[in-house]
Design an enzyme around this catalytic site. Structure first.
Site, mmCIF file in Angstrom:
data_model
loop_
_atom_site.group_PDB
_atom_site.id
_atom_site.type_symbol
_atom_site.label_atom_id
_atom_site.label_comp_id
_atom_site.label_asym_id
_atom_site.label_seq_id
_atom_site.Cartn_x
_atom_site.Cartn_y
_atom_site.Cartn_z
ATOM 1 N N ALA A 58 0.856 -1.195 0.000
ATOM 2 C CA ALA A 58 0.000 0.000 0.000
ATOM 3 C C ALA A 58 0.886 1.237 0.000
ATOM 4 O O ALA A 58 1.983 1.234 0.574
ATOM 5 C CB ALA A 58 -0.896 -0.003 1.225
ATOM 6 N N VAL A 84 5.367 -0.974 2.328
ATOM 7 C CA VAL A 84 4.933 0.396 2.047
ATOM 8 C C VAL A 84 5.527 0.892 0.734
ATOM 9 O O VAL A 84 6.756 0.885 0.555
ATOM 10 C CB VAL A 84 5.339 1.337 3.203
ATOM 11 C CG1 VAL A 84 4.806 2.739 2.940
ATOM 12 C CG2 VAL A 84 4.810 0.806 4.535
ATOM 13 N N LYS A 85 4.639 1.323 -0.158
ATOM 14 C CA LYS A 85 5.088 1.853 -1.441
ATOM 15 C C LYS A 85 5.372 3.347 -1.294
ATOM 16 O O LYS A 85 4.532 4.104 -0.814
ATOM 17 C CB LYS A 85 4.012 1.630 -2.514
ATOM 18 C CG LYS A 85 3.835 0.157 -2.857
ATOM 19 C CD LYS A 85 2.714 -0.055 -3.838
ATOM 20 C CE LYS A 85 3.061 0.382 -5.234
ATOM 21 N NZ LYS A 85 1.981 0.044 -6.202
ATOM 22 N N ILE A 86 6.573 3.738 -1.730
ATOM 23 C CA ILE A 86 6.990 5.136 -1.637
ATOM 24 C C ILE A 86 7.396 5.585 -3.045
ATOM 25 O O ILE A 86 8.293 4.982 -3.646
ATOM 26 C CB ILE A 86 8.234 5.293 -0.719
ATOM 27 C CG1 ILE A 86 8.047 4.565 0.624
ATOM 28 C CG2 ILE A 86 8.598 6.751 -0.571
ATOM 29 C CD1 ILE A 86 7.370 5.338 1.695
#
Ligand code: E4P
Length: 221
Positions: A58, A84-86
């Site tokens: 996400a 975690v998508k950054i």
């Protein structure tokens, strides 16, 4: 080779998780917005659709590194094991570096060039996601980017994996696998196109016809 679905469509995940060797599901803000539900509702439902396990990805929504880190912490506290998508902007790279020191797993996303992906990997991202079709659509060479990125990670950031993303054809996905990428995320329609083949269907129908013509049943008997 890890296979993911790039969707927040819970029904599609349930349907395809039954037949595909899926490791999990990737999402992005556009994909979640399409479902019209909050990330806090969608992510647990996706995990259930996967049978209670599997990796979930996400994305943060903030643009500055400090708030990206805050959102990443919030995501990991509320959704166990989430990656975690950054986005790999300059601020995103700063956030990835910081999250790496906190042992929070990240994926560097929105990668449009091999150099950008390498920097995200060197900053500590567990995965980097090159956008294959979006690069192709700009007249670039999406598969070439994946090939270069895969090679660069092998040489300089061996703990990171290429998770190729953004596909409009099964061929693009296969070419990424041939280029050696360790993971791939498919939109539902592309996964379904890879599963269904009119030629296979008609071969199976012909077996049935021949068998029934001889024995009047389609069971082995
Ligand atoms: C990956 O991180 C994105 O979710 C996605 O693959 C982008 O795909 P699109 O170009 O089809 O929107």
């Amino acid at each position: 080779m890890e296979l993911y679905l790039d969707t927040a469509d819970v029904i599609a995940v349930k349907r395809l998780a039954r037949v595909l060797p899926l490791q999990g599901v990737t999402t992005n803000p556009s994909i979640i917005a399409k479902e019209g539900k909050s990330v806090w509702e969608v992510l647990p439902a996706l995990r259930d659709a996967l049978g209670g396990s599997g990796k979930l990805f996400a994305q943060v929504m903030a643009n500055d590194s400090e708030r990206m880190v805050t959102e990443a912490v919030m995501l990991t506290e509320r959704i166990s094991g989430v990656i975690v998508k950054i986005p790999t902007t300059a601020e995103g790279l700063a956030a990835i570096k910081q999250l790496n020191t906190m042992n929070i797993a990240t994926l560097g996303t929105a990668v449009y060039g091999a150099g950008q992906g390498l920097l995200a990997a060197m900053a500590g991202a567990a995965y980097v996601a090159p956008y294959v079709n979006r690069v192709d659509a700009q007249g670039g060479d999406g598969i070439g980017m994946v090939r270069d990125l895969h090679q660069l990670l092998k040489m300089h950031a061996p703990n990171s994996r290429v998770l190729a993303a953004s596909f409009k054809t099964p061929r693009q996905a296969l070419d990424c696998m041939l280029a050696g990428c360790e993971a791939i995320t498919l939109p539902v329609d592309i996964a379904e196109q890879m599963l269904l083949s009119p030629a296979v269907q008609s071969a199976v129908e012909k077996f049935e016809q021949d068998w029934q013509g001889a024995f009047g049943t389609n069971l082995l008997g």
